[in-house]
Motif scaffolding. Structure first.
Motif: not given
Length: 382
Positions: A182-189, A297-301, A329-330
Motif C-alpha cells: 500500500f502507498a504512502n498517504t497524506s490528507e490535504l486540507f 501514513y507510511c507505506q505498507v511494506f 494506492m490504498t
C-alpha cells in the motif's frame, strides 16, 4: 494439501452475530467507546485467564496470551473504527449511528480477531500471541501513537500480521505480495481567506470561490508534470466548500483531498509543489492560505521472509485460493507497525458488489469462517 480439519470442530457461527452487533455501532477514530466496551465485555468472559491478560490504551485494547513454550510473540492487529458515511444497505442490522458506517469492513476484522482469540483462549498456543484492537485507522491515525505507547512496548511482538477485506475478490480467496503493498498517504486540507462582498461589486472583494477553482485546476498538473512517468502518485480533491449565498462573494473557501505516492521522496516532491502553488494563489488573489496535511501514513511494506512463508502456507491449504496481489494506492496505518516489526498484511476476499468506503458495502459473512480457520492454522503452524 492441508485441509484445516483441526479447526472444523470450532464453531465460528457466533462471530457472524458479533459482526452484526458491531456493524450497528460504528464510531469515529478515538471515539470508539461503545465498541471498546462491547469488545471488553466479550474478552472478560473468555476462559483460561491464567494465560490471558489484557489492558486498554485510549479506546483500543491489547490482549496477550502466554504460550506453553514460547520462543517469540506473534502480534495480530485489527482496526476498530468506522467512517463518517450514511449507510444505504437496508440491512436488518443497519448502523444505529446516523452518518456513521462500518464501510471498510472493520466490523468483520474485529469479529475475525475475536474468533481467533476465542480459539486460543481454550487451546493454549505454543508461542505468545498479542491481539491488537487498534482505534482510529481511518483517521487521525492510531497505529503510530499506539506503537509508541508504554502499553504496547511492554508487550511488543516479534512479528505483526493483519488482514483487510477485499470486496472485489470472492470468498475463499487470499491475496498478498512481498514488499510494497500500500502507498504512502497524506490528507490535504487547504483553507483560503480573502475579502467578501456584494455580488454586484466584485472589484471590491477577493473571491475565494474563484481562487479555490484556480488552485484545484493547478493541483491536477502536479502528477502529470512533476512526478516521473516511471513513478506513480495521486492527488485527489474530494471536497470543495465556499461561500454562504448566491449573491455574496465568498470570503472563505476550503479544499479537502488526499495524496498517495509510491515513495517518500515523491510525497515530499508533491507537497513542495502544493506549497509553491499556494504561494502563487496568495500573490495572484491577494489572499491568505493555510495548509494542513492531517494524518500521514507510511507505506505498507511486507517483510520478505515472513510474507513468503505465509504465501507458501496458503498455497498448501485446500479451503482457500491464493491470489498474487499488485501494488495499490490504498492507505493503511498498519505500515507503521511494519516499519519496526517484521510481518505482513493480506487481502481477504469477501465478494461484495460494492467496494470499500461505499455506503452500500455488504461483505459476504462466509469470509469470517474462512479467515478464522486460516489464521488459527497459520498460528499453529508458524
Amino acid at each position: 494439501m492441508v485441509s484445516g480439519k483441526d479447526t472444523l470442530a470450532f464453531n465460528t457461527e457466533p462471530f457472524i452475530k458479533i459482526r452484526k452487533d458491531l456493524h450497528q455501532i460504528p464510531e469515529l477514530g478515538f471515539q470508539e467507546v461503545k465498541t471498546q466496551r462491547y469488545l471488553l465485555n466479550y474478552i472478560e468472559e473468555l476462559p483460561n485467564k491464567d494465560w490471558l491478560e489484557w489492558k486498554t490504551w485510549r479506546t483500543g485494547i491489547l490482549v496477550r496470551l502466554g504460550g506453553s513454550s514460547p520462543t517469540r510473540t506473534i502480534g495480530y492487529r485489527t482496526d476498530i473504527d468506522g467512517l463518517p458515511i450514511e449507510e444505504e444497505t437496508a440491512l436488518p442490522f443497519i448502523s444505529e449511528h446516523p452518518g456513521m458506517m462500518h464501510a471498510c469492513g472493520h466490523d468483520l476484522h474485529m469479529s475475525i480477531a475475536l474468533g481467533v482469540l476465542t480459539y486460543f483462549s481454550g487451546h493454549q498456543p505454543k508461542d505468545n500471541l498479542l491481539f491488537v484492537f487498534q482505534p482510529a485507522e481511518e483517521g487521525p491515525g492510531g497505529a503510530k501513537p499506539m506503537l509508541e505507547s508504554e502499553e504496547f512496548k511492554s508487550w511488543k511482538p516479534d512479528r505483526m500480521v493483519a488482514l483487510h477485506i477485499a470486496p472485489e475478490l470472492p470468498v475463499g480467496t487470499v491475496g498478498t505480495k512481498t514488499g510494497f503493498l500500500f502507498a504512502n498517504t497524506s490528507e490535504l486540507f487547504i483553507d483560503l481567506k480573502g475579502k467578501g462582498g456584494h455580488a454586484a461589486y466584485p472589484h471590491q472583494a477577493n473571491d475565494m470561490v474563484i481562487a479555490a477553482s484556480y488552485l484545484v485546476t493547478q493541483l491536477q498538473t502536479i502528477v502529470s508534470r512533476n512526478v516521473s512517468p516511471l513513478d506513480s502518485a495521486v492527488v485527489t480533491i474530494g471536497k470543495i466548500a465556499g461561500g454562504t449565498k448566491q449573491n455574496i462573494i465568498a470570503e472563505n473557501a476550503r479544499i479537502e483531498g488526499t495524496i498517495r505516492t509510491l515513495t517518500i521522496d515523491s510525497m515530499h516532491l508533491v507537497k513542495e509543489r502544493i506549497e509553491g502553488m499556494v504561494k502563487g494563489i496568495e500573490s495572484s488573489f491577494d489572499c491568505e492560505l493555510s495548509i494542513d496535511y492531517g494524518a500521514n501514513y507510511c507505506q505498507v511494506f511486507n517483510s520478505e521472509a515472513e510474507t513468503s512463508a505465509f504465501i507458501d502456507f496458503v498455497k498448501e491449504l485446500d479451503y482457500v485460493k491464493f491470489f498474487e496481489s499488485e501494488k495499490a494506492m490504498t492507505g493503511e496505518d498498519f505500515g507503521y507497525f511494519l516499519e519496526e516489526i517484521p510481518g505482513f498484511m493480506f487481502w481477504l476476499g469477501v465478494g461484495s458488489e460494492h467496494g470499500l468506503h461505499s455506503s452500500k458495502l455488504n461483505p459476504n459473512e462466509d469470509a469470517i469462517d474462512c479467515a478464522i480457520r486460516l489464521l488459527i492454522d497459520y498460528v499453529k503452524g508458524a
